[in-house]
Design an enzyme around this catalytic site. Structure first.
Site, short mmCIF file in Angstrom:
data_model
loop_
_atom_site.label_atom_id
_atom_site.label_comp_id
_atom_site.label_asym_id
_atom_site.label_seq_id
_atom_site.Cartn_x
_atom_site.Cartn_y
_atom_site.Cartn_z
N ASP A 29 83.65 2.78 -9.25
CA ASP A 29 83.43 2.76 -10.73
C ASP A 29 84.21 3.73 -12.35
OD1 ASP A 29 82.63 0.51 -9.21
OD2 ASP A 29 80.95 -0.26 -10.71
N GLU A 74 79.09 -7.63 -13.50
CA GLU A 74 79.58 -5.58 -13.22
C GLU A 74 79.73 -5.07 -14.41
OE1 GLU A 74 78.70 -5.31 -8.45
OE2 GLU A 74 80.62 -5.71 -9.14
C1 FRU Z 1 80.14 -1.89 -9.20
C2 FRU Z 1 78.82 -1.90 -9.48
C3 FRU Z 1 78.00 -1.33 -9.86
C4 FRU Z 1 77.54 -0.80 -9.67
C5 FRU Z 1 78.66 0.29 -8.04
C6 FRU Z 1 77.79 0.88 -7.57
O1 FRU Z 1 81.75 -2.27 -8.85
O2 FRU Z 1 78.96 -2.95 -8.05
O3 FRU Z 1 77.95 -2.80 -10.53
O4 FRU Z 1 76.57 0.69 -10.17
O5 FRU Z 1 79.43 -0.28 -8.09
O6 FRU Z 1 78.83 2.01 -7.09
#
Ligand code: FRU
Length: 596
Positions: free
Chosen positions: A145, A314
């Site tokens: 992300d 998320e």
């Molecule tokens: C989304 C996610 C988020 C988390 C991160 C961990 O892709 O699962 O929810 O904070 O990646 O790397």
């Protein structure tokens, strides 16, 4: 036994279990301790310890100890039978000391023990064939992300979920890069490292213009999830324009007993004069408010019975956008979901409506709206504090179904091109419009134009893409006469192709990547993705190709489709085809794209 014989035997024994390497004053010795445990001692180390990685190996834990204290601990897939690539452990700052690593579990005869080395340099050269040119990708290692996107004093900051110790997910840090033009990126040192509260998961950042937190006016304040045994929210601030961050000494600032409790997005809500934090909590979004960025009050939850729910929610975002052609604005709640996307795995849904500082109200209950109609568009968030009232979004261009397995090595994953967001209305509904950010126009080199031509059966435009390096934009203008299918393919000399077509029966635009190149690394990769389109006589389409991705933007900004592709060689040709009638390509322009 005489003392000198004993000393000699001890020496032989040590020589057997210890492999000592000296380079100038630097000295490295490796000892195996039984039970698949080993230690590496470095005296006056070089800048980096280079670790050989084999991606199929099991993860081992490596702890760095200086003066009897743990400095950091991380996991790494040390090479057992063969080396895929090296990753560096940064030792700058420890040159005058001795550093100890404890490693477990790795076999004593693994190849890594012969290949681990110290070096003052690390070669992060950009030479893999799928490494994009004008899309952001990490210098090495794994990225997911985009995080903490914030603009300040002419600079766009991008932080990102980063594993510097391998090209698979793990050891989450916030990597950091900056840009002034949204297309050419400068890598910066890692911004936030894991600590005793956990690894550093996704989050956001704001500029605290009015010093509400007391860290100083203009401080960049970052919010992230501390992912330890539970997930809690933490903050850190920067007083040097994002170069370095100081973690707040009363972290965590928000706790819960819900296991999926993460990805804080903080915005300034002008009307209430408050800061708002949106958090992804299981399958809902929770809203909190604050006046000082440190103390947060629960306001409301949104999600029950709304939109898609086949996976966890998320990476939220909450933005207010103008509706094109009107004087009104509406609030948009971005809600990334995984799994449960329209083509499997990860995707970004959104809700349009109102937000009063406490509660978000969806104006279209019962409807699910998708932001992008490809399979590789996730964790989309926007820049805070962007200039000129712009709302610029960036997505992670992958999908959790196969992100760890895509055929790159020294780095893994890239982001989408930046997109400027607006709203538009169609059939009484409000939708998000994603338009390639205008900065992308600067990448265009001299256009290769093809005049207009009529397509009945198959029309080869050859060699319109010849000699390309796999980084270009194609702009196509089409006028339908009476075709049912308006189709075109990008292909290469190996017979690999991406087939794209408008279907005027059901008013869809589709992209078929089943035969696009390397597809077998995952059962879920070979797919066809489809977007709803308006039934029109004329269409304009902009296609962005960059080594391993294809983003198709509708000319009016009504849909966008983002898909990864891994052709053995760049697509170099194009053909157009029609079914059930004919159409005209009124204009076809190919722009090679490059960073100036
Ligand atoms: C989304 C996610 C988020 C988390 C991160 C961990 O892709 O699962 O929810 O904070 O990646 O790397």
């Amino acid at each position: 036994m005489k003392t000198h014989t004993r000393t000699f035997l001890l020496f032989v024994l040590l020589a057997v279990i210890t492999n000592t390497v000296s380079a100038g004053k630097m000295n490295m010795s490796i000892s195996h301790l039984g039970n698949r445990q080993s230690m590496i001692r470095l005296d006056s180390p070089a800048n980096y310890l280079l670790l050989p990685v084999e991606e199929s190996s099991q993860e081992s834990t490596m702890s760095m100890i200086v003066d009897n204290r743990m400095v950091k601990t991380f996991t790494v897939r040390l090479a057992v039978t063969k080396i895929d690539y090296f990753v560096p452990v940064d030792l700058t700052g420890f040159a005058e000391t001795n550093v100890l690593f404890h490693i477990h579990p790795v076999d004593d005869n693994a190849v890594c023990w012969k290949e681990i080395k110290m070096s003052d340099t690390f070669d992060a050269e950009n030479r893999e064939k799928f490494r994009p040119v004008y899309h952001f990708s990490p210098p090495w290692g794994w990225m997911n992300d985009p995080n903490g996107m914030v603009y300040k004093d002419g600079v766009y900051h991008l932080f990102y979920q980063y594993n510097p110790y391998g090209s698979k997910w793990g050891n989450m840090h916030w990597g950091h890069a900056t840009t002034t033009d949204l297309v050419s990126w400068k890598h910066q040192p890692v911004a936030i490292e894991p600590d005793a509260l956990g690894t550093i998961f996704s989050g956001s950042a704001v500029v605290d213009h009015d010093n509400t937190a007391g860290f100083g006016a203009g401080a960049i304040v970052a919010f992230y999830t501390s992912a330890g045994k539970t997930q809690t929210q933490s903050m850190a601030y920067s007083l040097d324009n994002g170069k370095t961050f100081i973690k707040y000494d009363r972290n965590p600032i928000l706790v819960s007993d819900v296991p999926d409790f993460r990805d804080p997005k903080v915005i300034r809500h002008k009307e209430s004069g408050k800061w708002i934090m949106v958090l992804a909590v299981g399958q809902e979004m929770q809203f909190y408010s604050s006046t000082d960025l440190k103390n947060w009050t629960y306001e409301s939850s949104f999600g029950d019975g709304e939109g898609a729910h086949a996976g966890v929610w998320e990476c939220p975002d909450l933005i207010e956008l103008p509706v094109r052609g009107t004087n009104t604005k509406k609030w948009v709640l971005l809600c990334n979901i995984n799994p449960g996307g329209p083509f499997g795995g990860s995707a970004t849904q959104y809700f349009t409506g109102s937000f009063d500082g406490k509660t978000f109200t969806n104006e279209s209950p019962g409807r699910t709206k998708w932001m992008d109609w490809g399979k590789d568009h996730y964790a989309t968030v926007t820049w805070s504090n962007a200039p000129d009232n712009r709302t610029v979004a960036l997505a992670w261009m992958s999908n959790w179904e196969y992100a760890n397995d895509v055929p790159t090595k020294q780095f893994r994953s890239a982001n989408s091109v930046p997109r400027d967001l607006q709203l538009y209305t169609k059939n009484g509904q409000t939708y998000l419009s994603s338009i390639p950010s205008p900065e992308l126009l600067k990448l265009r080199e001299t256009a290769q134009k093809k005049g207009s031509f009529r397509v009945n059966d198959t029309y080869e435009v050859d060699p319109v893409l010849a000699n390309n390096t796999g980084t270009y934009e194609i702009e196509i203008k089409l006028q339908n006469k009476d075709a049912d299918i308006i189709g075109f393919r990008l292909y290469n000399s190996k017979g690999e192709e991406v087939d794209m077509f408008y279907n005027l029966f059901d008013n869809t635009f589709s992209m078929d990547r089943r035969n696009s190149g390397q597809v077998n690394f995952s059962k879920s990769f070979a797919t066809v993705t489809s977007a709803p389109v308006s039934g029109e006589k004329e269409y304009t389409l902009r296609l962005f190709i960059d080594k391993c991705s294809l983003e198709a933007f509708d000319g009016k900004g009504e849909f966008v489709m983002t898909n990864l592709v891994f052709p053995v060689e760049p697509y170099s040709r194009m053909c157009f085809y029609a079914k059930g009638g004919s159409y005209t390509v009124t204009s076809l322009t190919v722009y090679p794209l490059s960073l100036k």
